[in-house]
Design an enzyme around this catalytic site. Structure first.
Site, PDB file in Angstrom:
ATOM      1  CG  HIS A 210      -2.077  -0.967   1.109  1.00  0.00           C
ATOM      2  ND1 HIS A 210      -2.645  -1.354  -0.089  1.00  0.00           N
ATOM      3  CD2 HIS A 210      -2.763  -1.634   2.087  1.00  0.00           C
ATOM      4  CE1 HIS A 210      -3.640  -2.198   0.159  1.00  0.00           C
ATOM      5  NE2 HIS A 210      -3.724  -2.397   1.457  1.00  0.00           N
TER       6      HIS A 210
ATOM      7  CG  HIS B  23      -7.647  -0.291   2.693  1.00  0.00           C
ATOM      8  ND1 HIS B  23      -8.097  -0.874   3.855  1.00  0.00           N
ATOM      9  CD2 HIS B  23      -6.792  -1.179   2.135  1.00  0.00           C
ATOM     10  CE1 HIS B  23      -7.516  -2.059   4.001  1.00  0.00           C
ATOM     11  NE2 HIS B  23      -6.716  -2.266   2.971  1.00  0.00           N
TER      12      HIS B  23
ATOM     13  CD  GLU C 176      -8.245  -3.431  -0.133  1.00  0.00           C
ATOM     14  OE1 GLU C 176      -7.079  -3.129  -0.466  1.00  0.00           O
ATOM     15  OE2 GLU C 176      -8.520  -4.334   0.686  1.00  0.00           O
TER      16      GLU C 176
END
Length: 374
Positions: free
Chosen positions: A127, A201, A338
């Site tokens: 991420h 997210h 996601e």
């Protein structure tokens, strides 16, 4: 017309959408560790649905929607104050980038150059790194359009940041309409070949009560295939059929129905933490996922133009995160969905490529529709 009158009119225009009375307001949310002011934006439509977001991490803070009896509740995890987002390490509600999900060993090549990213998830990159887009204060504003208003957030990521090449400029637009659609649109450009893969997210619990698990939620994923992972949650490179596996959500199924099956992929993920290869990928928005909570009657439908979607069933929530109203987010009390390029796609030639070159424009559009079971 006096200067004060002009300023007042401008303020009214910024706070009121012409989309059937939808309103957007801006409030102070605190000061970030770097001294930057942080704001809280509230979008409300004519149905009473409310979405709050902040320019710290371009994060969704709350989504308040009605149940089948007309009772409103917040259906995403989050925090009451800025400090919660500053201290959080679980990416709650944030925009993640430059690269959503995992990159094996944090390495990838573009042309003849190899790049090493920050390692922040075991042996891998996750991420965007330690201080990815989720830990930055974005430039933000309310934009009043001809047919609707929206919140726009912008960020420049410098060449070499967290190991990524190129100066990258990204923009995220958040809008809410009277169809109870939360629309998130992303764009990005670069001055050097790089990779870009953005997503939101948010952690959802459609019951509106985060003391409940999400195991009774009914999930449908429009995907004939998924990407199996190894023990470090990195895709093996295979695109495997969901047939006769617990990964088959082509027909509605309770999340908890097969989550504890004796199946290697579920053991690796400690539940569901996988990418599904969505059907019909052609760069256009199509329906990807439906989630329903039978008890409250709430429904979430996700439409996206992305090739994949990560479904995470809250397997690592353990009660240590204290959210809004003092609620502790416990094991499997929230789920993430996601939209994305596949994990580790820079290293898998058979996956859709996240490569972005100068002169090209990265685009993503995802629509989150909130409704009631019929």
């Amino acid at each position: 017309m006096g200067r004060i009158t002009i300023i007042l009119l401008a303020a009214i225009m910024l706070s009121c959408s012409s989309n059937h009375g939808n309103k957007i307001t801006q409030d102070n949310f605190g000061i970030a560790p770097d001294g930057s002011p942080v704001f809280l934006y509230t979008m409300k439509n004519s149905n009473g649905m409310t979405v709050k977001l902040t320019n710290y991490g371009a994060s969704l803070v709350s989504i308040v929607t009605p149940d089948k009896d007309g009772n409103f509740a917040d259906v995403i995890a989050g925090f009451d104050s800025l400090s919660g987002y500053v201290n959080d390490n679980s990416f709650i509600g944030v925009t993640v980038g430059r690269y959503a999900n995992r990159i094996g060993k944090g390495k990838f090549r573009i042309d003849d150059n190899e790049y090493q990213l920050t390692i922040n998830d075991g042996n891998n990159h996750l991420h965007g790194g330690v201080k990815g887009f989720h830990k930055l204060v974005w430039d933000s504003d309310i934009v009043a359009g001809d047919t609707s208003s929206y919140v726009v957030m912008k960020l420049r990521s410098p060449d070499g940041y967290e190991g990524y090449p190129g100066n990258v400029d990204v923009e995220v637009k958040f809008s809410l309409n009277d169809n109870n659609d939360l629309v998130i649109e992303y764009t990005g450009s670069t001055d050097k070949p790089t990779i870009l893969n953005l997503t939101n997210h948010a952690y959802y619990n459609l019951s509106g009560n985060f003391e409940n698990t999400i195991l009774d939620h009914i999930l449908t994923i429009n995907a004939d295939n998924f990407t199996p992972i190894d023990s470090e949650l990195i895709p093996t490179g295979e695109i495997a059929p969901v047939d006769n596996t617990p990964m088959d959500f082509r027909k509605p199924a309770a999340i908890g129905a097969r989550i504890n099956d004796d199946y290697t992929q579920l053991k690796y993920g400690k539940g569901y933490d996988h990418n599904w290869a969505l059907n019909g990928y052609n760069g256009k928005v199509r329906k990807a996922v439906t989630v329903t909570d039978p008890e409250s009657g709430r429904v979430l439908e996700i439409f996206t133009d992305q090739p994949g979607i990560q479904f995470y069933s809250g397997n690592f929530l353990n009660g240590t995160i204290v959210g809004k109203g003092g609620i502790k987010y416990n094991y499997r009390t929230a789920l993430c969905l996601e939209p994305q390029f596949f994990p580790d796609s820079p290293n898998k030639d058979n996956f859709a490529s996240p490569l972005l070159r100068p002169g090209e424009l990265y685009r993503q559009k995802t629509v989150y529709h909130f409704g009631i079971m019929k």
